[in-house]
Design an enzyme around this catalytic site. Structure first.
Site, PDB file in Angstrom:
ATOM      1  CG  HIS A  72      -2.019  -0.959   1.181  1.00 12.29           C
ATOM      2  ND1 HIS A  72      -2.219  -1.917   2.134  1.00 12.29           N
ATOM      3  CD2 HIS A  72      -2.996  -1.138   0.262  1.00 12.29           C
ATOM      4  CE1 HIS A  72      -3.289  -2.642   1.818  1.00 12.29           C
ATOM      5  NE2 HIS A  72      -3.762  -2.194   0.685  1.00 12.29           N
ATOM      6  CB  CYS A  94       1.409  -2.079  -5.571  1.00 15.76           C
ATOM      7  SG  CYS A  94       0.750  -2.444  -7.198  1.00 15.76           S
ATOM      8  CG  HIS A 122      -7.208   2.009   2.323  1.00 20.29           C
ATOM      9  ND1 HIS A 122      -6.031   1.888   1.620  1.00 20.29           N
ATOM     10  CD2 HIS A 122      -7.742   0.763   2.361  1.00 20.29           C
ATOM     11  CE1 HIS A 122      -5.872   0.634   1.243  1.00 20.29           C
ATOM     12  NE2 HIS A 122      -6.900  -0.075   1.691  1.00 20.29           N
ATOM     13  CD  GLU A 124      -4.258   2.964  -2.988  1.00 17.62           C
ATOM     14  OE1 GLU A 124      -4.679   1.799  -2.988  1.00 17.62           O
ATOM     15  OE2 GLU A 124      -4.637   3.828  -3.806  1.00 17.62           O
ATOM     16  CB  CYS A 194      -5.464  -1.311  -9.492  1.00 19.53           C
ATOM     17  SG  CYS A 194      -4.924  -2.984  -9.662  1.00 19.53           S
ATOM     18  CB  SER A 222      -9.378  -6.652   1.789  1.00 24.60           C
ATOM     19  OG  SER A 222      -9.408  -6.568   0.380  1.00 24.60           O
TER      20      SER A 222
END
Ligand code: F3S
Length: 285
Positions: A72, A94, A122, A124, A194, A222
């Site tokens: 993340h 990523c 979150h 990320e 993504c 998630s």
């Protein structure tokens, strides 16, 4: 009862890459820590713990052991802080998240206010916010657009949390434009969604048309698993999100003929296999 699997589901390349990098690093460098959970999946975290990877909650717990940055990603401040402490770092961010971070930085440097469509809590999104030098705002819903400060630069750049759905992001951009048209001189929309997630969502949507019950497997934390469940529910099919096979209640299957199964990007294959086995046990063909 027939069980149908989604064409695309489970571990994405970013999570697979992060897990492999961490496994390799623990083999070569010994015990290490990761800043937060490697992925939002308790089974994967437990397996890595056995190999010597301990999860820590914050930089305060960093000592001399190598530190892994998770898929993340983290903010620029955290990267700098780790550098200044001189600890070895294994960066498994990523590449798709790295691209979001770079866009946030570039837009902020160019004088844009950066609006990120995503959950401000979150990991990320918190990381991406931290690359925009305080000029970014995370907005989780269309309704929350009203909370944006009135006074923003007239040039606005919009990004999305990578795991959002195409439909929700398009709706968000449209709403932003409608609400602030009079104050915007330039709007730059960067598609930071993504592909792996988008493809999984499309496969889940298609599958939802073909079945009368759906199971979405993945960690409760998630985001992409949650979005898969949303996509299936939006198609009007009864949907259960489960973390593991033993959460499935036999009565959920009553009256259903075709059951669809999909899994989030951080869900390992063995969790999917366990769910399919359990479904077969509960309702043999
Ligand atoms: Fe990366 Fe997409 Fe997976 S952003 S971690 S490939 S869900």
């Amino acid at each position: 009862m027939e069980i149908v699997l989604a064409n695309e589901m489970g571990f994405c390349f970013g999570v697979r890459r992060a897990v492999e990098m961490m496994e390799e690093a623990t083999q070569q460098q010994g015990a290490m820590v990761s800043l937060g959970s490697v992925v939002h999946n308790p089974q994967v975290v437990a397996q890595l713990r056995e190999q010597g990877l301990e999860v820590i909650a914050s930089l305060d717990e960093v000592s001399e052991r190598p530190v892994a940055i998770t898929a993340h990603g983290v903010s620029e401040d955290v990267v700098r802080e780790l550098g200044s402490r001189g600890v070895a770092v294994v960066d498994t961010t990523c590449p798709i998240v790295t691209r979001s971070q770079q866009w946030a930085k570039r837009l902020a440097d160019d004088g844009f206010a950066v609006v990120i469509f995503g959950d401000p809590n979150h990991k990320e999104v918190r990381g991406v916010l931290g690359w925009a030098e305080g000029k970014a705002f995370a907005v989780p819903t269309v309704e929350a657009l009203d909370d944006l400060p009135d006074e923003l630069p007239s040039r606005i750049g919009v990004l999305s949390q990578t795991t959002e759905t195409e439909g929700h992001f398009a709706e968000f951009v449209r709403a932003l434009l409608e609400r602030r048209m009079d104050r915007i001189s330039e709007l730059r929309v960067i598609n930071t969604l993504c592909n792996a997630t988008t493809n999984q969502q499309a496969a889940a949507q298609q599958l939802a048309h073909e079945v009368d019950l759906m199971f979405v497997i993945g960690g409760r934390e998630s985001a992409n698993t949650r979005h898969l469940a949303e996509v299936a529910r939006e198609e009007g099919v009864e949907t259960h999100q489960v973390e593991s096979a033993d959460e499935i209640r036999p009565e959920w299957l009553n009256g259903h003929q075709r059951v669809g199964v999909t899994a989030g990007a951080s869900t390992p294959d063995d969790a999917v296999d366990a769910v399919v086995t359990r479904l077969r046990e509960l309702a043999p063909a």
